[in-house]
Write an enzyme that holds these catalytic residues in place. Structure first.
Site, PDB file in Angstrom:
ATOM      1  N   ASP A  79       0.858  -1.187   0.000  1.00 43.81           N
ATOM      2  CA  ASP A  79       0.000   0.000   0.000  1.00 43.81           C
ATOM      3  C   ASP A  79       0.900   1.245   0.000  1.00 43.81           C
ATOM      4  N   ILE A  80       0.630   2.200  -0.878  1.00 46.05           N
ATOM      5  CA  ILE A  80       1.482   3.403  -0.918  1.00 46.05           C
ATOM      6  C   ILE A  80       1.335   4.257   0.352  1.00 46.05           C
ATOM      7  N   ALA A  97      -0.716   4.710  -8.706  1.00 39.32           N
ATOM      8  CA  ALA A  97      -1.639   4.154  -7.717  1.00 39.32           C
ATOM      9  C   ALA A  97      -2.676   5.191  -7.316  1.00 39.32           C
ATOM     10  N   THR A 146      -4.291  14.036 -13.913  1.00 37.13           N
ATOM     11  CA  THR A 146      -5.404  13.937 -14.852  1.00 37.13           C
ATOM     12  C   THR A 146      -5.886  15.315 -15.297  1.00 37.13           C
ATOM     13  N   ASP A 147      -6.474  15.372 -16.481  1.00 37.52           N
ATOM     14  CA  ASP A 147      -7.042  16.648 -16.952  1.00 37.52           C
ATOM     15  C   ASP A 147      -8.258  17.070 -16.119  1.00 37.52           C
ATOM     16  N   GLU A 148      -8.790  16.127 -15.316  1.00 32.69           N
ATOM     17  CA  GLU A 148      -9.981  16.477 -14.527  1.00 32.69           C
ATOM     18  C   GLU A 148      -9.695  17.559 -13.480  1.00 32.69           C
ATOM     19  N   TYR A 152     -13.141  12.867  -6.665  1.00 34.06           N
ATOM     20  CA  TYR A 152     -11.965  12.261  -7.329  1.00 34.06           C
ATOM     21  C   TYR A 152     -10.998  13.343  -7.795  1.00 34.06           C
ATOM     22  N   LYS A 200      -7.079  14.201  -6.631  1.00 41.71           N
ATOM     23  CA  LYS A 200      -5.932  14.223  -7.553  1.00 41.71           C
ATOM     24  C   LYS A 200      -5.254  15.600  -7.513  1.00 41.71           C
ATOM     25  N   ASN A 216      -8.891  11.331 -21.189  1.00 37.78           N
ATOM     26  CA  ASN A 216      -9.446   9.975 -21.012  1.00 37.78           C
ATOM     27  C   ASN A 216      -8.699   8.936 -21.840  1.00 37.78           C
ATOM     28  N   ARG A 244     -24.925  11.971 -13.850  1.00 32.54           N
ATOM     29  CA  ARG A 244     -23.937  11.941 -12.755  1.00 32.54           C
ATOM     30  C   ARG A 244     -23.986  13.307 -12.047  1.00 32.54           C
ATOM     31  N   PRO A 245     -24.088  13.346 -10.714  1.00 33.55           N
ATOM     32  CA  PRO A 245     -24.072  14.659 -10.036  1.00 33.55           C
ATOM     33  C   PRO A 245     -22.757  15.394 -10.307  1.00 33.55           C
ATOM     34  N   GLY A 246     -22.848  16.692 -10.571  1.00 31.14           N
ATOM     35  CA  GLY A 246     -21.634  17.507 -10.794  1.00 31.14           C
ATOM     36  C   GLY A 246     -20.906  17.156 -12.077  1.00 31.14           C
TER      37      GLY A 246
HETATM   38  P1  NAD Z   1      -7.052   1.829 -12.138  1.00 35.68           P
HETATM   39  O1  NAD Z   1      -8.137   2.083 -11.160  1.00 35.68           O
HETATM   40  O2  NAD Z   1      -7.281   0.888 -13.264  1.00 35.68           O
HETATM   41  O3  NAD Z   1      -5.751   1.269 -11.347  1.00 35.68           O
HETATM   42  C1  NAD Z   1      -5.336   1.772 -10.116  1.00 35.68           C
HETATM   43  C2  NAD Z   1      -4.287   0.807  -9.547  1.00 35.68           C
HETATM   44  O4  NAD Z   1      -3.800   1.352  -8.303  1.00 35.68           O
HETATM   45  C3  NAD Z   1      -4.837  -0.591  -9.216  1.00 35.68           C
HETATM   46  O5  NAD Z   1      -3.939  -1.578  -9.645  1.00 35.68           O
HETATM   47  C4  NAD Z   1      -4.931  -0.584  -7.688  1.00 35.68           C
HETATM   48  O6  NAD Z   1      -4.792  -1.877  -7.122  1.00 35.68           O
HETATM   49  C5  NAD Z   1      -3.777   0.327  -7.324  1.00 35.68           C
HETATM   50  N1  NAD Z   1      -3.949   0.967  -5.999  1.00 35.68           N
HETATM   51  C6  NAD Z   1      -5.051   1.598  -5.528  1.00 35.68           C
HETATM   52  N2  NAD Z   1      -4.822   2.033  -4.269  1.00 35.68           N
HETATM   53  C7  NAD Z   1      -3.543   1.696  -3.964  1.00 35.68           C
HETATM   54  C8  NAD Z   1      -2.719   1.875  -2.818  1.00 35.68           C
HETATM   55  N3  NAD Z   1      -3.186   2.502  -1.725  1.00 35.68           N
HETATM   56  N4  NAD Z   1      -1.454   1.402  -2.843  1.00 35.68           N
HETATM   57  C9  NAD Z   1      -0.973   0.737  -3.936  1.00 35.68           C
HETATM   58  N5  NAD Z   1      -1.720   0.516  -5.032  1.00 35.68           N
HETATM   59  C10 NAD Z   1      -2.985   0.991  -5.047  1.00 35.68           C
HETATM   60  O7  NAD Z   1      -6.592   3.243 -12.643  1.00 35.68           O
HETATM   61  P2  NAD Z   1      -6.128   3.734 -14.105  1.00 35.68           P
HETATM   62  O8  NAD Z   1      -7.306   4.085 -14.900  1.00 35.68           O
HETATM   63  O9  NAD Z   1      -5.129   2.784 -14.604  1.00 35.68           O
HETATM   64  O10 NAD Z   1      -5.408   5.115 -13.702  1.00 35.68           O
HETATM   65  C11 NAD Z   1      -4.051   5.102 -13.272  1.00 35.68           C
HETATM   66  C12 NAD Z   1      -3.646   6.514 -12.900  1.00 35.68           C
HETATM   67  O11 NAD Z   1      -3.803   7.367 -14.026  1.00 35.68           O
HETATM   68  C13 NAD Z   1      -4.488   7.142 -11.786  1.00 35.68           C
HETATM   69  O12 NAD Z   1      -3.636   7.893 -10.970  1.00 35.68           O
HETATM   70  C14 NAD Z   1      -5.471   8.034 -12.528  1.00 35.68           C
HETATM   71  O13 NAD Z   1      -5.834   9.126 -11.730  1.00 35.68           O
HETATM   72  C15 NAD Z   1      -4.624   8.480 -13.712  1.00 35.68           C
HETATM   73  N6  NAD Z   1      -5.354   8.811 -14.942  1.00 35.68           N
HETATM   74  C16 NAD Z   1      -6.268   7.957 -15.480  1.00 35.68           C
HETATM   75  C17 NAD Z   1      -6.893   8.259 -16.691  1.00 35.68           C
HETATM   76  C18 NAD Z   1      -7.901   7.322 -17.316  1.00 35.68           C
HETATM   77  O14 NAD Z   1      -8.510   7.681 -18.311  1.00 35.68           O
HETATM   78  N7  NAD Z   1      -8.088   6.124 -16.812  1.00 35.68           N
HETATM   79  C19 NAD Z   1      -6.575   9.432 -17.350  1.00 35.68           C
HETATM   80  C20 NAD Z   1      -5.647  10.317 -16.777  1.00 35.68           C
HETATM   81  C21 NAD Z   1      -5.027   9.965 -15.580  1.00 35.68           C
HETATM   82  O1  DAU Z   2     -10.147  12.673 -18.007  1.00 31.93           O
HETATM   83  C1  DAU Z   2      -9.355  11.737 -17.347  1.00 31.93           C
HETATM   84  C2  DAU Z   2     -10.220  10.920 -16.432  1.00 31.93           C
HETATM   85  O2  DAU Z   2     -11.038  10.116 -17.259  1.00 31.93           O
HETATM   86  C3  DAU Z   2      -9.423  10.048 -15.450  1.00 31.93           C
HETATM   87  O3  DAU Z   2      -8.722  10.892 -14.573  1.00 31.93           O
HETATM   88  C4  DAU Z   2     -10.337   9.132 -14.651  1.00 31.93           C
HETATM   89  O4  DAU Z   2      -9.560   8.252 -13.866  1.00 31.93           O
HETATM   90  C5  DAU Z   2     -11.179   8.331 -15.627  1.00 31.93           C
HETATM   91  O5  DAU Z   2     -12.104   7.547 -14.916  1.00 31.93           O
HETATM   92  C6  DAU Z   2     -11.927   9.255 -16.595  1.00 31.93           C
HETATM   93  O6  DAU Z   2     -12.974  10.009 -15.940  1.00 31.93           O
HETATM   94  P1  DAU Z   2     -14.412  10.213 -16.630  1.00 31.93           P
HETATM   95  O7  DAU Z   2     -15.403  10.503 -15.583  1.00 31.93           O
HETATM   96  O8  DAU Z   2     -14.331  11.137 -17.782  1.00 31.93           O
HETATM   97  O9  DAU Z   2     -14.587   8.714 -17.241  1.00 31.93           O
HETATM   98  P2  DAU Z   2     -15.800   7.677 -17.262  1.00 31.93           P
HETATM   99  O10 DAU Z   2     -15.359   6.562 -18.166  1.00 31.93           O
HETATM  100  O11 DAU Z   2     -16.283   7.339 -15.912  1.00 31.93           O
HETATM  101  O12 DAU Z   2     -16.928   8.506 -18.013  1.00 31.93           O
HETATM  102  C7  DAU Z   2     -16.713   9.038 -19.306  1.00 31.93           C
HETATM  103  C8  DAU Z   2     -17.978   9.785 -19.713  1.00 31.93           C
HETATM  104  O13 DAU Z   2     -19.029   8.823 -19.896  1.00 31.93           O
HETATM  105  C9  DAU Z   2     -18.476  10.754 -18.656  1.00 31.93           C
HETATM  106  O14 DAU Z   2     -19.028  11.909 -19.308  1.00 31.93           O
HETATM  107  C10 DAU Z   2     -19.582   9.993 -17.942  1.00 31.93           C
HETATM  108  C11 DAU Z   2     -20.156   9.096 -19.039  1.00 31.93           C
HETATM  109  N1  DAU Z   2     -20.709   7.793 -18.578  1.00 31.93           N
HETATM  110  C12 DAU Z   2     -19.910   6.993 -17.804  1.00 31.93           C
HETATM  111  C13 DAU Z   2     -20.394   5.782 -17.339  1.00 31.93           C
HETATM  112  C14 DAU Z   2     -19.540   4.912 -16.459  1.00 31.93           C
HETATM  113  C15 DAU Z   2     -21.979   7.401 -18.966  1.00 31.93           C
HETATM  114  O15 DAU Z   2     -22.679   8.118 -19.703  1.00 31.93           O
HETATM  115  N2  DAU Z   2     -22.453   6.201 -18.507  1.00 31.93           N
HETATM  116  C16 DAU Z   2     -21.728   5.390 -17.694  1.00 31.93           C
HETATM  117  O16 DAU Z   2     -22.251   4.305 -17.282  1.00 31.93           O
END
Ligand code: NAD
Ligand code: DAU
Length: 343
Positions: A59-60, A82, A125-127, A153, A157, A182, A276-278
Site C-alpha cells: 500500500d502506498i 496508484a 489527470t485533466d480532470e 476524485y 488528484k 481519457n 452523474r451529479p456535478g
Molecule cells: P485503475 O483504477 O485501473 O488502477 C489503479 C491501480 O492502483 C490498481 O492496480 C490498484 O490496485 C492500485 N492501488 C489503488 N490504491 C492503492 C494503494 N493505496 N497502494 C498501492 N496501489 C494501489 O486506474 P487507471 O485508470 O489505470 O489510472 C491510473 C492513474 O492514471 C491514476 O492515478 C489516474 O488518476 C490516472 N489517470 C487515469 C486516466 C484514465 O482515463 N483512466 C486518465 C488520466 C489519468
Molecule cells: O479525463 C481523465 C479521467 O477520465 C481520469 O482521470 C479518470 O480516472 C477516468 O475515470 C476518466 O474520468 P471520466 O469521468 O471522464 O470517465 P468515465 O469513463 O467514468 O466517463 C466518461 C464519460 O461517460 C463521462 O461523461 C460519464 C459518461 N458515462 C460513464 C459511465 C460509467 C456514462 O454516460 N455512462 C456510464 O455508465
C-alpha cells in the site's frame, strides 16, 4: 535512471505502462500495488517472468513497506499511478480517494525525500482543470488553466498535485506532473465508459448513458499515454506540468453508437439514465507543450485504437467476466439503481 518503482502497476494504465517499458527500454521495473478491486495480476501474465520485472504487494500509504521496497530494489525513480480512479465511486464515498490519492502520494514523496532519487513522476489527470464550456470549441486546457475541481476524485488528484508542487519548491525534489485526458484500450476495468459499453453490448444489456449523452471527452489510446509518460520521465523538466491529449473529442452518445454499430447490436439498447451529479461537460487537452518541447505525438488514430480495443474485449471474455463478479456487482447495483431509467 535505472530502477523504476511503478505504483499501481496492476491497474489499467499501470499494467500497460509496465509492458511498454519492458518492451521498449532496459529499465528494471518494480511494480508496487495494493491489488484493490482495480488491480489484477492477470493483466501482467505475459511479462511476469521477465528478469527485469518484479511484483511487490503493498500500500502506498505504508511508508515502511515503500521504504523497504525502494531500498531492496535500489529504486532511483518513482512513477505514481496508484489511485482510486473512478469518479462515480468517489461520489458514492470519497474517503478511500483522500487516503490513497492524497495521503498515499504524500507518503511516497516523504520516502523519496528521505532516500533521494532522480525522478518522481506523478500521473495526474485533466480532470483537475474542471470543465470547459461546450460553445467555445477552440478553448482547451493548457498547463496554465487554473485548477478547479468538481468531483471528490478530481479534488483528491489536485491535492496530490499541489503536494508534488510543494515538495519541488520546498524540498527541491525532482518532481514532474503529467495531466492526461481519457484513456481507452485493453485491460481497462469495465466500470469506465468504453469497456462498460462494450461488455454491455456483448451481453445484449441496456447501455446506461448519463444525462443527454452530450458530455464531451478527449480520448487517447493507452499506449500513447505510456509513451508520453516515458518522454516526460526521460526528458521533462522537474517542477513542470505536461498535458497529454489525443486531440480527439467525442460526445459520449456518439462513442456508444459507434460501439453498438461495430458490434452489430441494436441502437435500441441505449438507455438514458439520470445524470452523474456535478458531471463535467467537456474536457479537451491542448498538448502543444509536450509536442513542442519533447517531440511527443500520439501514434494511434482513434479508428484503429477503438477497433483494436473492441477486438481485445471480444477475445478476452474470461478476463472481464471474472473482474465483473463479486464486489463489482455490489458497486453496479449501488451506482445505477439510484438512476431511474428512461429511453
Ligand atoms: P485503475 O483504477 O485501473 O488502477 C489503479 C491501480 O492502483 C490498481 O492496480 C490498484 O490496485 C492500485 N492501488 C489503488 N490504491 C492503492 C494503494 N493505496 N497502494 C498501492 N496501489 C494501489 O486506474 P487507471 O485508470 O489505470 O489510472 C491510473 C492513474 O492514471 C491514476 O492515478 C489516474 O488518476 C490516472 N489517470 C487515469 C486516466 C484514465 O482515463 N483512466 C486518465 C488520466 C489519468
Ligand atoms: O479525463 C481523465 C479521467 O477520465 C481520469 O482521470 C479518470 O480516472 C477516468 O475515470 C476518466 O474520468 P471520466 O469521468 O471522464 O470517465 P468515465 O469513463 O467514468 O466517463 C466518461 C464519460 O461517460 C463521462 O461523461 C460519464 C459518461 N458515462 C460513464 C459511465 C460509467 C456514462 O454516460 N455512462 C456510464 O455508465
Amino acid at each position: 535512471m535505472k530502477n523504476i518503482l511503478v505504483t499501481g502497476g496492476a491497474g489499467f494504465i499501470g499494467s500497460n505502462f509496465v509492458r511498454f517499458v519492458l518492451k521498449n527500454t532496459e529499465y528494471k521495473v518494480t511494480n508496487f500495488d495494493k491489488l484493490t478491486y482495480a488491480g489484477n495480476l492477470e493483466n501482467l501474465i505475459e511479462i511476469e517472468s521477465n528478469p527485469n520485472y518484479k511484483f511487490v504487494k503493498g500500500d502506498i500509504c505504508d511508508s515502511a513497506a515503500v521504504e523497504k521496497t525502494m531500498v531492496q530494489n535500489d529504486i532511483d525513480t518513482i512513477v505514481n499511478f496508484a489511485a482510486e480512479s473512478h469518479v462515480d465511486r468517489s461520489i458514492l464515498g470519497s474517503k478511500d480517494f483522500i487516503i490513497t490519492n492524497v495521503l498515499g502520494t504524500q507518503t511516497l514523496l516523504d520516502v523519496f525525500k528521505k532516500l533521494g532519487g532522480e525522478r518522481f513522476l506523478q500521473v495526474s489527470t485533466d480532470e483537475v482543470y474542471g470543465s470547459l464550456p461546450e460553445d467555445m470549441p477552440e478553448l482547451k486546457f493548457t498547463e496554465e488553466t487554473p485548477v478547479t475541481t468538481n468531483s471528490p476524485y478530481s479534488a483528491s488528484k489536485a491535492g496530490a498535485d499541489l503536494l508534488c508542487n510543494a515538495y519541488y519548491h520546498t524540498h527541491g525534489l525532482p518532481v514532474l506532473i503529467t495531466r492526461c485526458s481519457n484513456n481507452y484500450g485493453p485491460y481497462q476495468f469495465p466500470e469506465k465508459l468504453i469497456p462498460l459499453m462494450i461488455v454491455k453490448a456483448m451481453n445484449d444489456e441496456h447501455l446506461p448513458v448519463y444525462g443527454d449523452g452530450k458530455n464531451i471527452r478527449d480520448w487517447l489510446y493507452v499506449d500513447d499515454h505510456c509513451s508520453a509518460i516515458l518522454a516526460v520521465l526521460e526528458r521533462g523538466n522537474p517542477g513542470e506540468v505536461y498535458n497529454i491529449g489525443g486531440n480527439n473529442e467525442w460526445f459520449n452518445i456518439d462513442i456508444v453508437k459507434l460501439i453498438l454499430e461495430k458490434l452489430g447490436r441494436s441502437q435500441e439498447l441505449i438507455t438514458y439514465v439520470k445524470d452523474r451529479p456535478g458531471h463535467d461537460r467537456r474536457y479537451a487537452i491542448d498538448s502543444a507543450k509536450i509536442t513542442r518541447e519533447l517531440g511527443w505525438e500520439p501514434a494511434y488514430r482513434f479508428p484503429e485504437g477503438i477497433e483494436h480495443t473492441i477486438k481485445w474485449y471480444q477475445e478476452n471474455e474470461d478476463w472481464w467476466r471474472k473482474v465483473m463478479s463479486g464486489e463489482y456487482e455490489k458497486y453496479y447495483k449501488e451506482n445505477y439503481s439510484s438512476k431511474e431509467t428512461h429511453h
